[in-house]
Each structure stands twice: as C-alpha cells, then as structure tokens.
Design a protein around this motif. Structure first.
Motif, PDB file in Angstrom:
ATOM      1  N   THR A  39       0.827  -1.210   0.000  1.00 39.21           N
ATOM      2  CA  THR A  39       0.000   0.000   0.000  1.00 39.21           C
ATOM      3  C   THR A  39       0.860   1.258   0.000  1.00 39.21           C
ATOM      4  N   SER A  40       1.949   1.237   0.748  1.00 38.68           N
ATOM      5  CA  SER A  40       2.845   2.393   0.813  1.00 38.68           C
ATOM      6  C   SER A  40       3.430   2.707  -0.558  1.00 38.68           C
TER       7      SER A  40
ATOM      8  N   GLU B 193       3.508   6.019  -5.603  1.00 43.53           N
ATOM      9  CA  GLU B 193       3.401   6.020  -7.066  1.00 43.53           C
ATOM     10  C   GLU B 193       2.197   6.849  -7.519  1.00 43.53           C
ATOM     11  N   SER B 194       1.059   6.654  -6.864  1.00 44.41           N
ATOM     12  CA  SER B 194      -0.160   7.387  -7.235  1.00 44.41           C
ATOM     13  C   SER B 194       0.012   8.887  -7.046  1.00 44.41           C
ATOM     14  N   CYS B 195       0.636   9.283  -5.964  1.00 45.52           N
ATOM     15  CA  CYS B 195       0.869  10.715  -5.716  1.00 45.52           C
ATOM     16  C   CYS B 195       1.761  11.315  -6.798  1.00 45.52           C
TER      17      CYS B 195
ATOM     18  N   LEU C 282      11.169   3.155   1.145  1.00 43.15           N
ATOM     19  CA  LEU C 282      10.063   3.475   0.242  1.00 43.15           C
ATOM     20  C   LEU C 282      10.582   4.080  -1.062  1.00 43.15           C
ATOM     21  N   VAL C 283      11.497   5.022  -0.970  1.00 34.08           N
ATOM     22  CA  VAL C 283      12.070   5.658  -2.157  1.00 34.08           C
ATOM     23  C   VAL C 283      12.874   4.637  -2.970  1.00 34.08           C
TER      24      VAL C 283
ATOM     25  N   ASN D 294      13.231   0.897  -7.825  1.00 33.02           N
ATOM     26  CA  ASN D 294      13.244  -0.432  -8.445  1.00 33.02           C
ATOM     27  C   ASN D 294      12.005  -0.654  -9.304  1.00 33.02           C
ATOM     28  N   ARG D 295      10.854  -0.275  -8.771  1.00 31.64           N
ATOM     29  CA  ARG D 295       9.575  -0.554  -9.423  1.00 31.64           C
ATOM     30  C   ARG D 295       9.271   0.371 -10.589  1.00 31.64           C
ATOM     31  N   ARG D 296       9.477   1.660 -10.385  1.00 30.95           N
ATOM     32  CA  ARG D 296       9.106   2.673 -11.386  1.00 30.95           C
ATOM     33  C   ARG D 296      10.195   3.726 -11.504  1.00 30.95           C
ATOM     34  N   PRO D 297      11.389   3.364 -11.953  1.00 29.97           N
ATOM     35  CA  PRO D 297      12.501   4.316 -11.981  1.00 29.97           C
ATOM     36  C   PRO D 297      12.242   5.532 -12.862  1.00 29.97           C
TER      37      PRO D 297
END
Length: 139
Positions: free
Chosen positions: A9-10, A15-17, A43-44, A49-52
């Motif tokens: 969720t974090s 990502e959404s923000c 978190l950063v 890793n996920r959405r560079p």
C-alpha cells in the motif's frame, strides 16, 4: 495501513501521488526528486526499483534497504521490536516471501535508475551502516 502484509500500500500510494503530480502538470519525471530517511528511504528505493522513470533523482538518508537480511538477524538490537511493523520472516514463510518481493536490495535489477545520493552512518541504531553500502555496491 502500510504495515506487515500491507506494505505494498505504501508503494502504491507514493506512485499514485507522483503520477497525479505529473498528470496535473505540477511536475514531470525529469523534474521530480524524492527523499526518504530510514524506512522512508526504503520506500524511495523500492520506488526506484519498481518505477525508476517516475523520478529524476532520489536521496536516501540511512535507508532501510535490506529489510529481509536485517529482519532475519536477531543479533541486531532492534530486530525483534520491528516485527510489529514488518513481520517475522524467520517464523512465517509468507512474511519472508512478501518482504523479499519488495525489499530494495533483493530487487535491484539491470535497468536505468534515477540519479541517487545514498548516505549511511555508524550511529544509527535501526539501520546497520553496511546495509546502504551493500545496496549501493549492488546498484
């Protein structure tokens, strides 16, 4: 609730923000930076890793980037106290696999990353100084 088996969720929230800021025209990926300390650094790093492509730069101050190894090491002074936040990967296989799925250190891959500044210290009681060093070496 971004704890235990809801940690994902974090990541989705951040990502959404960022996507909202970009779509609304407040920023763009080439102008966006993120900064996090300790678990915020995790978190950063996970976002990198996920959405560079969402960031131009990332600053991680004493980031908790090797969550899995630290949570498996009971010799560290605060590991047992952190089970309420992260879960116990030694006792629960589903917690082990879940942490491994998002742990920044264990998910570094061959891809373009944003520019990064990663710091560490000998004085942090929660993040061992070698954890950010290992992460940077793996990058």
């Amino acid at each position: 609730d971004g704890r235990l088996l809801n940690k994902e969720t974090s990541f989705k929230d951040l990502e959404s923000c960022l996507l909202h800021l970009h779509r609304a025209g407040y920023s763009s990926p080439e102008l966006t930076a993120a900064c996090g300390t300790s678990a915020g650094g995790m978190l950063v790093a996970a976002l990198c890793n996920r959405r560079p492509g969402l960031l131009a730069a990332a600053v991680m101050k004493v980031p908790f980037v090797d969550v899995l190894s630290v949570m498996l090491d009971r010799s560290l002074p605060l590991t047992a106290q952190e089970f309420q936040e992260w879960g116990n990967p030694e006792t629960f296989p589903e917690v082990f696999e879940y942490i491994k799925s998002y742990c920044p250190y264990h998910n570094v891959k061959a891809q373009s990353y944003p520019a990064m500044l990663v710091t560490t210290t000998l004085d942090d009681t929660r993040v061992p100084y070698w954890s950010p060093l290992k992460y940077v070496a793996k990058l």
